[in-house]
Design an enzyme around this catalytic site. Structure first.
Site, PDB file in Angstrom:
ATOM      1  N   GLN A 125      -8.362  37.577  42.192  1.00  0.00           N
ATOM      2  CA  GLN A 125      -8.071  36.829  43.423  1.00  0.00           C
ATOM      3  C   GLN A 125      -8.083  35.331  43.126  1.00  0.00           C
ATOM      4  O   GLN A 125      -9.154  34.749  42.917  1.00  0.00           O
ATOM      5  CB  GLN A 125      -9.160  37.170  44.450  1.00  0.00           C
ATOM      6  CG  GLN A 125      -9.051  36.459  45.765  1.00  0.00           C
ATOM      7  CD  GLN A 125     -10.350  36.579  46.561  1.00  0.00           C
ATOM      8  OE1 GLN A 125     -11.407  36.903  46.000  1.00  0.00           O
ATOM      9  NE2 GLN A 125     -10.282  36.331  47.842  1.00  0.00           N
ATOM     10  N   GLY A 126      -6.910  34.699  43.127  1.00  0.00           N
ATOM     11  CA  GLY A 126      -6.822  33.269  42.815  1.00  0.00           C
ATOM     12  C   GLY A 126      -6.706  32.446  44.090  1.00  0.00           C
ATOM     13  O   GLY A 126      -5.630  31.957  44.443  1.00  0.00           O
ATOM     14  N   SER A 128      -9.780  30.198  45.225  1.00  0.00           N
ATOM     15  CA  SER A 128     -10.594  28.975  45.118  1.00  0.00           C
ATOM     16  C   SER A 128     -10.044  28.009  44.077  1.00  0.00           C
ATOM     17  O   SER A 128      -9.564  28.413  43.029  1.00  0.00           O
ATOM     18  CB  SER A 128     -12.026  29.329  44.733  1.00  0.00           C
ATOM     19  OG  SER A 128     -12.575  30.184  45.680  1.00  0.00           O
ATOM     20  N   GLU A 243     -12.242  41.623  52.305  1.00  0.00           N
ATOM     21  CA  GLU A 243     -13.291  41.296  51.337  1.00  0.00           C
ATOM     22  C   GLU A 243     -14.667  41.342  52.006  1.00  0.00           C
ATOM     23  O   GLU A 243     -15.591  41.970  51.526  1.00  0.00           O
ATOM     24  CB  GLU A 243     -13.036  39.902  50.752  1.00  0.00           C
ATOM     25  CG  GLU A 243     -14.105  39.476  49.749  1.00  0.00           C
ATOM     26  CD  GLU A 243     -13.779  38.140  49.068  1.00  0.00           C
ATOM     27  OE1 GLU A 243     -13.083  37.301  49.672  1.00  0.00           O
ATOM     28  OE2 GLU A 243     -14.246  37.945  47.931  1.00  0.00           O
ATOM     29  N   GLU A 363     -23.102  29.440  55.196  1.00  0.00           N
ATOM     30  CA  GLU A 363     -22.849  28.457  56.261  1.00  0.00           C
ATOM     31  C   GLU A 363     -21.506  28.743  56.937  1.00  0.00           C
ATOM     32  O   GLU A 363     -21.375  28.675  58.166  1.00  0.00           O
ATOM     33  CB  GLU A 363     -22.834  27.025  55.689  1.00  0.00           C
ATOM     34  CG  GLU A 363     -24.161  26.526  55.138  1.00  0.00           C
ATOM     35  CD  GLU A 363     -24.502  27.089  53.762  1.00  0.00           C
ATOM     36  OE1 GLU A 363     -23.616  27.706  53.126  1.00  0.00           O
ATOM     37  OE2 GLU A 363     -25.659  26.937  53.326  1.00  0.00           O
TER      38      GLU A 363
HETATM   39  C1  LIG Z   1     -19.937  35.214  41.719  1.00  0.00           C
HETATM   40  C2  LIG Z   1     -18.758  34.552  42.388  1.00  0.00           C
HETATM   41  C3  LIG Z   1     -17.506  35.141  42.300  1.00  0.00           C
HETATM   42  C4  LIG Z   1     -16.397  34.529  42.891  1.00  0.00           C
HETATM   43  N1  LIG Z   1     -15.160  35.122  42.731  1.00  0.00           N
HETATM   44  C5  LIG Z   1     -14.069  34.517  43.242  1.00  0.00           C
HETATM   45  C6  LIG Z   1     -12.757  35.060  43.015  1.00  0.00           C
HETATM   46  O1  LIG Z   1     -12.594  36.100  42.367  1.00  0.00           O
HETATM   47  N2  LIG Z   1     -11.692  34.403  43.518  1.00  0.00           N
HETATM   48  C7  LIG Z   1     -11.809  33.254  44.231  1.00  0.00           C
HETATM   49  O2  LIG Z   1     -10.805  32.732  44.677  1.00  0.00           O
HETATM   50  N3  LIG Z   1     -13.035  32.694  44.452  1.00  0.00           N
HETATM   51  C8  LIG Z   1     -14.152  33.297  43.964  1.00  0.00           C
HETATM   52  N4  LIG Z   1     -15.393  32.726  44.165  1.00  0.00           N
HETATM   53  C9  LIG Z   1     -15.478  31.426  44.846  1.00  0.00           C
HETATM   54  C10 LIG Z   1     -16.104  31.456  46.227  1.00  0.00           C
HETATM   55  O3  LIG Z   1     -15.263  32.137  47.132  1.00  0.00           O
HETATM   56  C11 LIG Z   1     -16.318  29.982  46.625  1.00  0.00           C
HETATM   57  O4  LIG Z   1     -17.312  29.489  45.752  1.00  0.00           O
HETATM   58  C12 LIG Z   1     -16.760  29.815  48.066  1.00  0.00           C
HETATM   59  O5  LIG Z   1     -15.674  30.091  48.915  1.00  0.00           O
HETATM   60  C13 LIG Z   1     -17.317  28.433  48.342  1.00  0.00           C
HETATM   61  O6  LIG Z   1     -16.426  27.435  47.969  1.00  0.00           O
HETATM   62  P1  LIG Z   1     -16.909  26.178  47.093  1.00  0.00           P
HETATM   63  O7  LIG Z   1     -17.689  26.701  45.936  1.00  0.00           O
HETATM   64  O8  LIG Z   1     -15.687  25.340  46.797  1.00  0.00           O
HETATM   65  O9  LIG Z   1     -17.906  25.377  47.995  1.00  0.00           O
HETATM   66  P2  LIG Z   1     -17.555  24.327  49.149  1.00  0.00           P
HETATM   67  O10 LIG Z   1     -16.519  24.888  50.050  1.00  0.00           O
HETATM   68  O11 LIG Z   1     -17.284  22.996  48.524  1.00  0.00           O
HETATM   69  O12 LIG Z   1     -18.919  24.294  49.933  1.00  0.00           O
HETATM   70  C14 LIG Z   1     -20.059  23.558  49.475  1.00  0.00           C
HETATM   71  C15 LIG Z   1     -21.152  23.702  50.535  1.00  0.00           C
HETATM   72  O13 LIG Z   1     -20.701  23.166  51.799  1.00  0.00           O
HETATM   73  C16 LIG Z   1     -20.824  24.144  52.819  1.00  0.00           C
HETATM   74  N5  LIG Z   1     -19.699  24.043  53.757  1.00  0.00           N
HETATM   75  C17 LIG Z   1     -18.382  23.921  53.452  1.00  0.00           C
HETATM   76  N6  LIG Z   1     -17.644  23.885  54.597  1.00  0.00           N
HETATM   77  C18 LIG Z   1     -18.518  23.996  55.633  1.00  0.00           C
HETATM   78  C19 LIG Z   1     -18.361  24.021  57.052  1.00  0.00           C
HETATM   79  N7  LIG Z   1     -17.167  23.939  57.626  1.00  0.00           N
HETATM   80  N8  LIG Z   1     -19.498  24.138  57.789  1.00  0.00           N
HETATM   81  C20 LIG Z   1     -20.725  24.229  57.223  1.00  0.00           C
HETATM   82  N9  LIG Z   1     -20.935  24.195  55.869  1.00  0.00           N
HETATM   83  C21 LIG Z   1     -19.844  24.083  55.098  1.00  0.00           C
HETATM   84  C22 LIG Z   1     -20.742  25.462  52.087  1.00  0.00           C
HETATM   85  O14 LIG Z   1     -21.322  26.502  52.826  1.00  0.00           O
HETATM   86  C23 LIG Z   1     -21.532  25.155  50.819  1.00  0.00           C
HETATM   87  O15 LIG Z   1     -22.908  25.283  51.018  1.00  0.00           O
HETATM   88  C24 LIG Z   1     -16.536  33.310  43.598  1.00  0.00           C
HETATM   89  C25 LIG Z   1     -17.803  32.702  43.687  1.00  0.00           C
HETATM   90  C26 LIG Z   1     -18.896  33.307  43.093  1.00  0.00           C
HETATM   91  C27 LIG Z   1     -20.224  32.620  43.208  1.00  0.00           C
END
Ligand SMILES: Cc1cc2nc3c(=O)[nH]c(=O)nc-3n(C[C@H](O)[C@H](O)[C@H](O)COP(=O)(O)OP(=O)(O)OC[C@H]3O[C@@H](n4cnc5c(N)ncnc54)[C@H](O)[C@@H]3O)c2cc1C
Length: 380
Positions: A125-126, A128, A243, A363
């Site tokens: 899944q691409g 992020s 998901e 969150e």
């Molecule tokens: C083990 C693992 C597997 C994963 N596998 C995949 C995968 O296969 N494909 C893929 O596409 N992604 C994958 N991910 C990514 C995951 O979906 C993202 O890490 C997640 O969506 C959070 O995005 P971010 O890390 O950019 O954090 P950010 O979006 O930058 O968030 C940082 C912090 O800000 C908070 N925040 C952000 N927006 C808000 C809001 N509106 N209100 C309140 N708080 C907020 C968040 O909750 C978090 O605490 C994976 C992540 C992990 C840990």
């Protein structure tokens, strides 16, 4: 909703139980790291497939078993009870396939569904990107229209199983002029091309399940656009609903099994009368039961409207809390030797840290529950 199993559901449960008793693959190998474990899960999925148990609730016309959602839940509960490993093509089964079934055309269904079930073609899944995780609509990967298809350039991150995958559910910006939710398109992108580089990332557990992917004019033919050009947001939301519903439901059942194992451990250590431990166990027990009932409610609403609803976000959030609390309690009960690096409980403890991030952060789940389940005003 009636929570007692009907006669035919009990018969289905017994059939699953019997099949699992005869076909259990044994314990997953811990030696050999990610590669061995992936191979083991792939073999397991092949066995599930040949027994007719891959895609349990997928329609029969697409190679599934055509079981009801309740039967799918029974199947998940029985596999958790039997402690079988997850199938290798988890993302294909839980998201890729359902998305192709809902939004794909006949050729796409013909081309993509069967190899998902048989684990011949693994999916990732691409979504992020380095600065677009929770706020998916802000993604920057660009898709440029060319003759017969698209050239895609940009970077994705945290792409689970990209190194094992044939296909990627890739969301990219195909129109930079359109409002940000409208300018996205959903592609099924072939990972097997020189224009895509996959770089592994090491996790806190020591494994490298996920990756960065770099796309430099990667090729996607027109026939691999799913849901129509500019409709990527709608298709992505379908993926995320599946998901979260899938994560909450399948892992919710697993939680009950893990908790039973932990309670046995607590008894063995003579800690069952410790009031602080009892309090933590009681909270976990109540939480696990609330999660089970919440999953039933989500299932009931999915049966009415045909697609998973926002309640899946509640299950996902609750499951993350509970699983982290469970592994923390285990860590307090075990002695340091039992928590040495590489041990099963140490792995679980470390892996659980990702639960409140993967599949959408806690969150963000809270925002979805507030707005879409409870009907509270939108966050700014
Ligand atoms: C083990 C693992 C597997 C994963 N596998 C995949 C995968 O296969 N494909 C893929 O596409 N992604 C994958 N991910 C990514 C995951 O979906 C993202 O890490 C997640 O969506 C959070 O995005 P971010 O890390 O950019 O954090 P950010 O979006 O930058 O968030 C940082 C912090 O800000 C908070 N925040 C952000 N927006 C808000 C809001 N509106 N209100 C309140 N708080 C907020 C968040 O909750 C978090 O605490 C994976 C992540 C992990 C840990």
């Amino acid at each position: 909703m009636d929570l007692t199993l009907s006669e035919s559901e009990r018969a289905f449960r017994d059939e699953v139980r019997d099949w699992l008793a005869e076909n259990h693959p044994g314990e997953e190998p811990t030696e050999g790291g990610d590669i061995e474990s992936f191979r083991f899960r792939r073999d397991w999925q092949r066995r599930l497939h040949s027994g007719g148990w891959a895609g349990v609730s997928w329609p029969r016309e697409y190679g599934g078993r055509g079981a009801s959602l309740i039967e799918q839940a029974i199947f998940s509960a029985e596999t958790a009870r039997a402690k079988t490993p997850p199938p290798a093509n988890l993302l294909g089964l839980a998201m890729g396939g359902p998305v192709v079934i809902v939004h794909g055309d006949d050729e796409q269904k013909e081309r993509f569904l069967e190899p998902i079930l048989s684990a011949e073609e693994i999916w990732c899944q691409g979504f992020s990107e380095p600065e677009s995780g929770s706020d998916l609509a802000s993604l920057k990967t660009r898709a440029r229209k060319v003759d017969g298809g698209w050239r895609v350039s940009g970077q994705k991150v945290w792409t689970t199983f990209a190194h094992e995958s044939k296909w990627c559910m890739l969301v990219a910006r195909s129109d930079t002029e359109a409002p940000r939710h409208k300018g996205l398109t959903y592609f099924i992108c072939d990972m097997d091309q020189a224009e895509i580089e996959v770089r592994p990332l090491r996790q806190i557990t020591g494994e490298s399940e996920f990756n960065e992917i770099f796309l430099d004019e990667a090729w996607v033919p027109d026939e691999n656009v799913i849901g129509g050009v500019g409709n990527g947001w709608t298709v992505a939301i379908t993926t995320l609903m599946h998901e979260r519903a899938g994560l909450g439901a399948a892992l919710g059942t697993q939680l009950g099994t893990d908790l039973a194992e932990l309670i046995d451990l607590i008894r063995e250590r003579g800690l069952a009368s410790d009031p602080l431990i009892r309090d933590r166990v009681a909270r976990l027990k109540i939480g696990a039961e609330a999660l089970r009932l919440g999953n039933m409610r989500a299932l009931s609403s999915q049966m009415k409207i045909g697609v998973p609803g926002p309640e899946g976000s509640l299950s996902k959030w609750e499951w993350a809390n509970l699983n982290q609390a469970l592994t923390e309690l285990a860590a307090d009960v075990l002695n340091p030797e039992e928590l040495r690096p590489g041990s099963r409980w140490a792995h679980r403890l470390l892996r659980s840290r990702a639960n409140s991030i993967e599949g959408g952060t806690t969150e963000v789940m809270k925002n979805i529950v507030a707005e879409r389940v409870l009907g509270l005003p939108r966050a700014k």
